[in-house]
Scaffold this active site. Structure first.
Site, PDB file in Angstrom:
ATOM      1  N   THR A 145     -15.492  -4.219 -92.669  1.00  0.00           N
ATOM      2  CA  THR A 145     -15.155  -4.451 -91.928  1.00  0.00           C
ATOM      3  C   THR A 145     -15.418  -3.007 -91.510  1.00  0.00           C
ATOM      4  O   THR A 145     -15.161  -2.423 -92.404  1.00  0.00           O
ATOM      5  CB  THR A 145     -14.346  -5.419 -91.189  1.00  0.00           C
ATOM      6  OG1 THR A 145     -13.089  -4.417 -91.294  1.00  0.00           O
ATOM      7  CG2 THR A 145     -14.607  -7.032 -91.553  1.00  0.00           C
ATOM      8  N   ASP A 146     -15.657  -2.444 -89.872  1.00  0.00           N
ATOM      9  CA  ASP A 146     -14.797  -1.475 -89.383  1.00  0.00           C
ATOM     10  C   ASP A 146     -13.365  -1.466 -89.378  1.00  0.00           C
ATOM     11  O   ASP A 146     -12.567  -2.942 -89.197  1.00  0.00           O
ATOM     12  CB  ASP A 146     -15.486  -0.327 -88.815  1.00  0.00           C
ATOM     13  CG  ASP A 146     -15.366   0.996 -88.395  1.00  0.00           C
ATOM     14  OD1 ASP A 146     -14.648   1.279 -88.796  1.00  0.00           O
ATOM     15  OD2 ASP A 146     -16.714   1.480 -87.550  1.00  0.00           O
ATOM     16  N   TRP A 147     -12.911  -0.819 -88.753  1.00  0.00           N
ATOM     17  CA  TRP A 147     -10.823  -0.096 -88.169  1.00  0.00           C
ATOM     18  C   TRP A 147     -10.600  -2.035 -87.348  1.00  0.00           C
ATOM     19  O   TRP A 147     -11.319  -1.981 -86.574  1.00  0.00           O
ATOM     20  CB  TRP A 147     -11.179   0.691 -87.758  1.00  0.00           C
ATOM     21  CG  TRP A 147      -9.349   1.514 -87.109  1.00  0.00           C
ATOM     22  CD1 TRP A 147      -8.417   1.355 -86.828  1.00  0.00           C
ATOM     23  CD2 TRP A 147      -8.713   1.903 -88.504  1.00  0.00           C
ATOM     24  NE1 TRP A 147      -7.113   1.518 -86.473  1.00  0.00           N
ATOM     25  CE2 TRP A 147      -7.506   2.022 -88.281  1.00  0.00           C
ATOM     26  CE3 TRP A 147      -9.322   2.571 -90.241  1.00  0.00           C
ATOM     27  CZ2 TRP A 147      -6.647   2.835 -88.594  1.00  0.00           C
ATOM     28  CZ3 TRP A 147      -8.360   3.335 -90.544  1.00  0.00           C
ATOM     29  CH2 TRP A 147      -6.530   3.337 -90.195  1.00  0.00           C
ATOM     30  N   ASP A 182     -11.332  -4.953 -87.371  1.00  0.00           N
ATOM     31  CA  ASP A 182     -12.358  -5.053 -85.669  1.00  0.00           C
ATOM     32  C   ASP A 182     -12.348  -6.694 -86.437  1.00  0.00           C
ATOM     33  O   ASP A 182     -13.200  -7.489 -85.837  1.00  0.00           O
ATOM     34  CB  ASP A 182     -13.797  -4.647 -86.475  1.00  0.00           C
ATOM     35  CG  ASP A 182     -14.373  -3.699 -85.655  1.00  0.00           C
ATOM     36  OD1 ASP A 182     -13.871  -2.939 -84.772  1.00  0.00           O
ATOM     37  OD2 ASP A 182     -14.916  -2.926 -86.180  1.00  0.00           O
TER      38      ASP A 182
END
Ligand code: BGC
Length: 769
Positions: free
Chosen positions: A303-305, A307
């Site tokens: 995932t991104d930060w 997310d």
């Protein structure tokens, strides 16, 4: 005159492999053996990635200290499989990285028997490692149209990352920067799918080396990001929804990710926002179906930060965190970058016990994570660095960065051949004339690239580079406008334009360095695409002095300058050229090196003309006869692919081996390019096609391939492109790749030729391979 033949292999050639990386049977057996022995807690722990920041604190001297007890708990109790980031998002020393990551590996091997995979945003060089090499930002590499520069830079970044004991980088970025307002345009390779596709393949090779199953101690794993259409926010603001037609999504935004998957990227990071109302982190269709099934890609999705949290906190598609974890993991997320919390482990375990996430999904995710760790050789060698990494931060690497900068700064205007500069007194002005931060952009020593001037003192600002090149006595510095360094990136101090105007009286020529200060992500959002009023006023007032103006643009996206561009005799867009960008500019302006870059995105002239080069034919139409004046204008400052040189190139003899072709044919397209000027130079040769009639409105033109050649004065070379007919296909109304019979025009330079496709084909497989 010499005659040389070059053959360019299109990205189509990479599309032959399936599955993306041929599996290594021995390695796969190891993975299964390991997986069979793991408990559910161990498996779930592997799926969590935490931020290093939570494992330590700053001491009284302001120095960040890793808390061993905390690390011990996180690894022994929660079995955390991955850690990321630099404390306070500020570059650490090689020694600090060595110490921290070795400790993490020691505990990981002791408590779980599985090495950690540490990840850093080493985006355009080693962002978070002091003393390493920073390169021009990706947008510059795109402007160079030289994939070899991208490969070399990535290879050096890999080496320097491993010197700092980091095996995994969150790069390349191939989001397609197609909206001029988006704050991360400069992190990608611009607006075109082919440029992004060829660059990403080159960078993956540079980062990972030749064998993705056995990555050596000088190469790293990549995380191609942010999958996908992150660069198309409707509002132009970071992490806001994109609305993209199904055709454009597959035909353009998906292409570079497909190239990355087929090119062997070990991991991908997911777009934080939503596409057509579906957050990508929640999309089984995009994550599992398109990537893992259709492409048979066996890499890992992170995932991104935070997310997964965003699925309930921001996107409102989940009612709470547990619901969000269920949706994301079932959609195909393998690792959750949940920087500050271990809740993920508790919630995912409950979901498995309740049967809401199947054990097979967990095993699939962990298998993918273990595969990355085995492929990176982390089990055999959890640590790297020390002896064998003596080239870290070397002059050899610095020279490569300088060369990349020189090939990436774009000459956009040179009226009356005012450049190169002759021996003249120069007034250097503008906010970008004397600081490093704007040359490096975001992700440079710190996240925003701010508050790090102390770490870039060794490098030259434009002023310093000019003094070195033209003599201090010939350079007057009076900036007129300066940035407010402690404020937001767009804040400026009270202007002192009159001081600059006064100084202009002493000068023969004015070099005005304008643009933007550094930023990334949401802090880089803007409310007005025009270049700041202060900066435009500065140029307008200086123009009254009657001295010729050279406008130097140093910006992460195309800020509108239509009212000041006519006041300048010359314009150079240096984009964000890195630590050696000012030296490169001085070399170019002095004429010691020739310009060879071309625009990697369309530079708009008006706020209501944010087109890309591949606009639909009906976006530009002339006035209709009769009472109704239906028309539409594409109003550009500079088109994609535009860039000048100190020499001239003449194109001739465009030829194709088949005037008629079938859908499975490969066309061989050649053109002669001659350097007709008096200076040696490099030329980016771009092959375009236009589909004249199609069942859905065709793009006016599409880039199909490109290469870069080097020509001495008077020299001629023949460039040959291999163009598979399927590369001329588009995604039709049905959402399927389609090639229709009919006329096409191929174009290189000012040369065009017509070809006819004699068959129609609709590919049933969702991705032509
Ligand atoms: C950015 C990513 C980056 C990640 C980890 C996010 O905010 O969108 O590009 O890789 O942080 O630092």
């Amino acid at each position: 005159m010499t005659l040389m033949t070059l053959c360019v292999i299109g990205v189509g050639a990479f599309a032959q492999q399936k599955p993306a990386i041929p599996r290594d049977a021995k390695l796969e057996a190891e993975i299964e053996k390991k997986l069979a022995k793991m408990t559910l807690d161990e498996k779930i722990g592997q799926m969590l990635e935490l931020n290093l920041d939570i494992m330590g604190a700053y001491d009284v001297n302001g120095s960040w200290q890793l808390n061993e007890t905390m690390l011990d708990t996180l690894i022994s109790k929660w079995k955390v499989g991955s850690i990321l980031n630099a404390p306070g998002t500020r570059a650490a020393t090689v020694e600090q990285w060595q110490y921290w990551i070795q400790l993490i590996q020691k505990k990981s091997m002791k408590y779980i028997g599985i090495p950690d995979i540490y990840g850093l945003d080493h985006n355009h060089g080693v962002t978070y490692t002091q003393g390493g090499t920073l390169f021009p930002q990706p947008i510059n590499l795109a402007a160079s149209f030289n994939t070899e520069l991208a490969r070399e830079g990535a290879e050096i970044t890999a080496y320097e990352s491993r010197a700092a004991n980091c095996p995994w980088v969150y790069n390349p970025v191939v989001d397609l920067g197609r909206d001029a307002r988006w704050p991360r345009i400069y992190e990608s390779f611009g607006e075109d799918a082919i440029v992004n596709s060829k660059m990403v393949v080159a960078e993956i090779q540079g980062y990972q080396g030749d064998d993705p199953n056995h990555i050596d101690q000088y190469h790293v794993g990549t995380s191609t990001k942010h999958y996908f259409a992150y660069g198309a926010p409707w509002t132009g603001k970071d992490r806001t929804p994109a609305y993209v037609s199904p055709q454009m999504l597959r035909e353009k935004y998906f292409e570079p990710f497909k190239a990355a998957a087929l090119g062997g990227t070990l991991t991908m990071m997911v777009n934080s926002a939503s596409v057509n109302g579906v957050p990508v982190h929640a999309s089984y269709e995009y994550l599992t179906k398109w990537l893992k099934e259709d492409l048979q890609w066996d890499g890992m999705l992170v995932t991104d930060w935070a997310d997964i949290n965003n699925l309930f906190q921001r996107e409102h598609v989940a009612k709470d965190k547990k619901d969000a974890v269920r949706i994301a993991i079932n959609a195909g997320i393998d690792m959750s970058m949940d920087p500050y919390s271990v809740d993920f482990c508790i919630l995912l375990k409950e979901l498995v016990q309740e049967g809401k996430v199947k054990m097979e999904r967990i095993d699939d995710a962990v298998r993918r994570i273990l595969r990355v760790k085995y492929r990176l050789g982390l089990f055999e060698k959890p640590n790297t660095g020390g002896k064998g990494y003596e080239k870290f931060g070397s002059q050899e690497f610095a020279k490569k960065s300088l060369k990349a900068a020189e090939e990436s700064e774009v000459l956009l205007k040179n009226e009356g051949g005012i450049l190169p500069l002759s021996k003249q007194k120069i007034l250097l002005t503008g906010p970008n004339a004397n600081q490093m931060r704007c040359l490096n952009g975001g992700w440079s020593y710190t996240w925003q690239g701010s508050k790090a001037e102390d770490l870039s003192e060794a490098y030259n600002t434009i002023y310093e580079a000019f003094c070195n090149k033209f003599g201090k006595e010939n350079v007057i510095l009076e900036q007129g406008v300066t940035y407010h360094e402690k404020g937001a990136y767009y804040e400026e101090n009270k202007p002192e334009i009159e001081k600059a105007v006064k100084a202009a009286a002493q000068a023969d020529i004015i070099v005005a360095c304008v643009g933007e200060n550094s930023y990334t992500e949401t802090p880089g959002n803007l409310s007005d695409l025009w270049l700041s009023a202060n900066q435009r006023n500065l140029v307008k007032e200086l123009a009254k002095a009657g001295k010729p103006i050279v406008l130097v643009l140093n910006e992460g996206r195309p800020r509108l300058i239509a009212d000041i561009e006519p006041l300048a005799k010359a314009v150079v867009n240096i984009l964000i050229p890195g630590n050696y960008g000012a030296d490169a500019l001085a070399n170019l302006l002095a004429g010691d090196v020739n310009f060879s870059a071309k625009m990697p995105y369309t530079y708009p002239r008006e706020i209501n003309s944010l087109n890309t080069y591949d606009y639909k034919v009906s976006e530009e139409v002339g006035t209709m006869a009769g009472a109704y004046n239906y028309d539409a204008k594409v109003s550009l400052q500079w088109p994609f692919g535009y860039g000048l040189s100190y020499t001239t190139f003449e194109y001739s003899n465009l030829r194709v081996d088949k005037k008629e072709f079938g859908t499975d044919d490969v066309l061989t397209v050649s053109v002669d390019v001659k350097n007709t000027g008096s200076k040696a130079g490099k030329e980016a040769v771009l092959l375009y096609s236009s589909d004249l009639v199609a069942s859905i409105v065709p793009d006016n033109k599409r880039l199909r391939d490109f290469t870069k050649i080097d020509l001495q004065s008077g020299e001629q070379k023949t460039v040959t492109f291999r163009l598979p007919a399927k590369d001329l296909a588009f995604v039709g109304e049905s959402g399927k790749w389609t090639l229709e019979e009919g006329d096409f025009v191929l174009k290189i330079g000012n040369q065009t030729t017509s070809v006819v496709c004699t068959q129609t084909k609709v590919w049933e497989t969702p991705n032509i391979q």
